[in-house]
Design an enzyme around this catalytic site. Structure first.
Site, PDB file in Angstrom:
ATOM      1  N   GLU A   1       0.832  -1.213   0.000  1.00  0.00           N
ATOM      2  CA  GLU A   1       0.000   0.000   0.000  1.00  0.00           C
ATOM      3  C   GLU A   1       0.862   1.257   0.000  1.00  0.00           C
ATOM      4  O   GLU A   1       0.542   2.248  -0.641  1.00  0.00           O
ATOM      5  CB  GLU A   1      -0.908   0.011   1.236  1.00  0.00           C
ATOM      6  CG  GLU A   1      -2.001  -1.026   1.215  1.00  0.00           C
ATOM      7  CD  GLU A   1      -3.067  -0.706   0.177  1.00  0.00           C
ATOM      8  OE1 GLU A   1      -2.783  -0.898  -1.019  1.00  0.00           O
ATOM      9  OE2 GLU A   1      -4.162  -0.276   0.566  1.00  0.00           O
TER      10      GLU A   1
ATOM     11  N   THR B   1      -6.591   8.458  -4.882  1.00  0.00           N
ATOM     12  CA  THR B   1      -6.562   8.480  -3.423  1.00  0.00           C
ATOM     13  C   THR B   1      -5.775   9.683  -2.928  1.00  0.00           C
ATOM     14  O   THR B   1      -6.184  10.365  -1.994  1.00  0.00           O
ATOM     15  CB  THR B   1      -5.932   7.193  -2.876  1.00  0.00           C
ATOM     16  OG1 THR B   1      -6.651   6.084  -3.400  1.00  0.00           O
ATOM     17  CG2 THR B   1      -6.013   7.149  -1.359  1.00  0.00           C
TER      18      THR B   1
END
Lengths: 315, 315
Positions: free
Chosen positions: B130, B183
């Site tokens: 991530e 994001t």
């Protein structure tokens, strides 16, 4: 219909670590006792309170009177009451003293009036009592005092109070160092803004605490009993707070934080024996420090406000 | 010891209403599939990703490579792997696309290496994947993708991930309007400070949601699925968000919010039939609006990352 009733509503620990303004739990053994009777007129009469002669007996100023009046207003009733308050929760202790009286008062009046409301429906009336003393209609102490158990005030608009399941072996050790912290002072020093990352950490702990309670995971309860927002600010008003907390943790407490706005400090434990050990550690610490104090140990009171006895004389 | 394995790790919904950065849930049916095999050398080789030829195959840039490398570093291992990624979760959907690849990669490598780690112990490695894509080692998608179910990231320091019980009849309807929300853009518009009263309302909802999940109280789940902090800011990036939400609620959804950082929108329902009804409402709305979209319905995937099949050839 009973004419007179003697009731008990427990002291409470509000906030319970990360749950500032939302969580509360009810204690066993400690709480206010009220004797409430129906009068033949419309007067609400509060007798002088033994040991607390400075507390108001004017029903528009006394929390019990205000709470009952708000209930009567809702019912559009002119019923009068006579109220004897036996105060066992010391005002300013952080153990929900005013909430205990407010909860007991509306519980008693509701019983004497033939129970027009459920316990949950009594919460808004008891909140009016809180408003009379603190200026804000808090629900975090009156809810557990009325309902018992471990409670959540999810929302105020609309009011939404929820009971959270908890393991039977959850115990509480409390120490009340007898110094005065006024709720209004204690609120004033809080900041109105919090850093987003701190808020996230706080709701992580809130979620962990509820999960731990619901699953009976004591270790998770302990890890989650962390308040990074309010405790660092309020604890400075409580002499010896950090040391007392360290003693509690070293004695096996799952976690430890401030009860309500303080100065009482509570610790959660798994089982009664551990609560006794933690209470002893609290006691020794404040004895050595030379600060007058009281300690309590308690399970979670699942019942909340209750009738002690009633006089079944017909009216 | 197997030489080759085919695995699946599910797509996920992160945040889940009030639980910004802490809650996540795993979906059924939708997720990435990886074929991972042991190599005879120390190279990590990622084959070009069908349909997503712009995703990096350099193992130091690809989330699967980064995640496996961090695991190998912990093991002090030089083992090489060959990885075929079958991407089924569209990048930028808000359904944990990178997390699904990262989770599948570490799950597969762990199986091939004889399972040196538990699934929970794999979370930090998947988090490194991530980090490679978003710059921050988030755990809110990789945790449910690995463990399945409804998960909580209580704390990052130390990392503490917790499974929250949930009722079997909890279903999810998702719509992915195919517009791009990065994001990093979506994080940037969030404020760094929140008003204390908003934070309190948020942790009230967090506590309500966990209580509702643990007690199977669908009404409470619905009342608690409210995000007053992040949703009002992020929803402006999603065309038609408010209307889509109203359609979901009007179709019987318990609640509705943004999946991760969007643009996908999810709704929770009691039972599959209701999820189908909500998915139809989503579909109709975005069809009428002329925005390309996909809809999904799913139960909560209790299993998380799993083996589809293995080649049991001995090495």
């Amino acid at each position: 219909m009973e004419k007179k009733i003697k009731v008990f509503a427990p002291a409470t620990v509000a906030n319970v670590g990360p749950g500032f303004d939302i969580f509360g739990l009810a204690l066993e053994g400690i709480g206010d006792e009220l004797e409430v009777s129906l009068r033949d007129d419309s007067q609400i009469k509060i007798l002088p309170i033994e040991g607390y002669e400075d507390l108001p007996t004017d029903p528009s100023l006394n929390v019990a009177g205000v709470a009952i009046q708000s209930m009567l207003d809702e019912l559009d009733s002119q019923q009068g009451f006579e109220i004897v308050i036996k105060k066992r929760v010391m005002p300013g202790s952080g153990l929900g003293s005013s909430a205990s009286s407010s909860a007991a008062a509306v519980y008693a009046a509701n019983e004497l009036l033939g129970r027009p409301f459920s316990k949950k429906e009594l919460v808004p009336f008891a909140m009016e009592g809180e408003k009379a003393t603190s200026g804000k209609a808090h629900a975090d102490n009156v809810t557990p005092s009325l309902l018992g158990g471990f409670t959540l005030v999810r929302s105020y608009t609309p009011l939404d109070v929820v009971s959270i399941p908890f393991p039977a072996e959850l115990y509480v050790a409390v120490v009340h160092p007898q110094i005065e912290v006024k709720t209004s002072d204690s609120k004033r020093i809080l900041k109105r803004e919090v850093a987003l990352d701190m808020a996230i950490s706080q709701w992580g702990n809130v979620a962990g605490l509820v999960t731990g309670l619901a699953c009976g995971d004591f270790d998770l309860i302990g890890r989650s009993l962390e308040d990074r927002i309010v405790e660092p600010i309020r604890s400075v008003l409580i002499p010896g707070y950090e040391d007392a907390k360290q003693h509690a943790l070293a004695s096996g407490a799952l976690g430890c934080s401030i009860s309500g706005s303080g100065p009482s400090i509570f610790a959660l434990t798994e089982g009664k024996a551990m609560a006794e050990k933690v209470a002893q550690a609290f006691d020794k610490y404040y004895t050595d420090l030379g600060i007058e104090h009281k300690v309590y140990i308690s399970g979670i009171n699942a019942e909340g406000a209750k009738t002690i006895n009633k006089l079944t004389e017909k009216v």
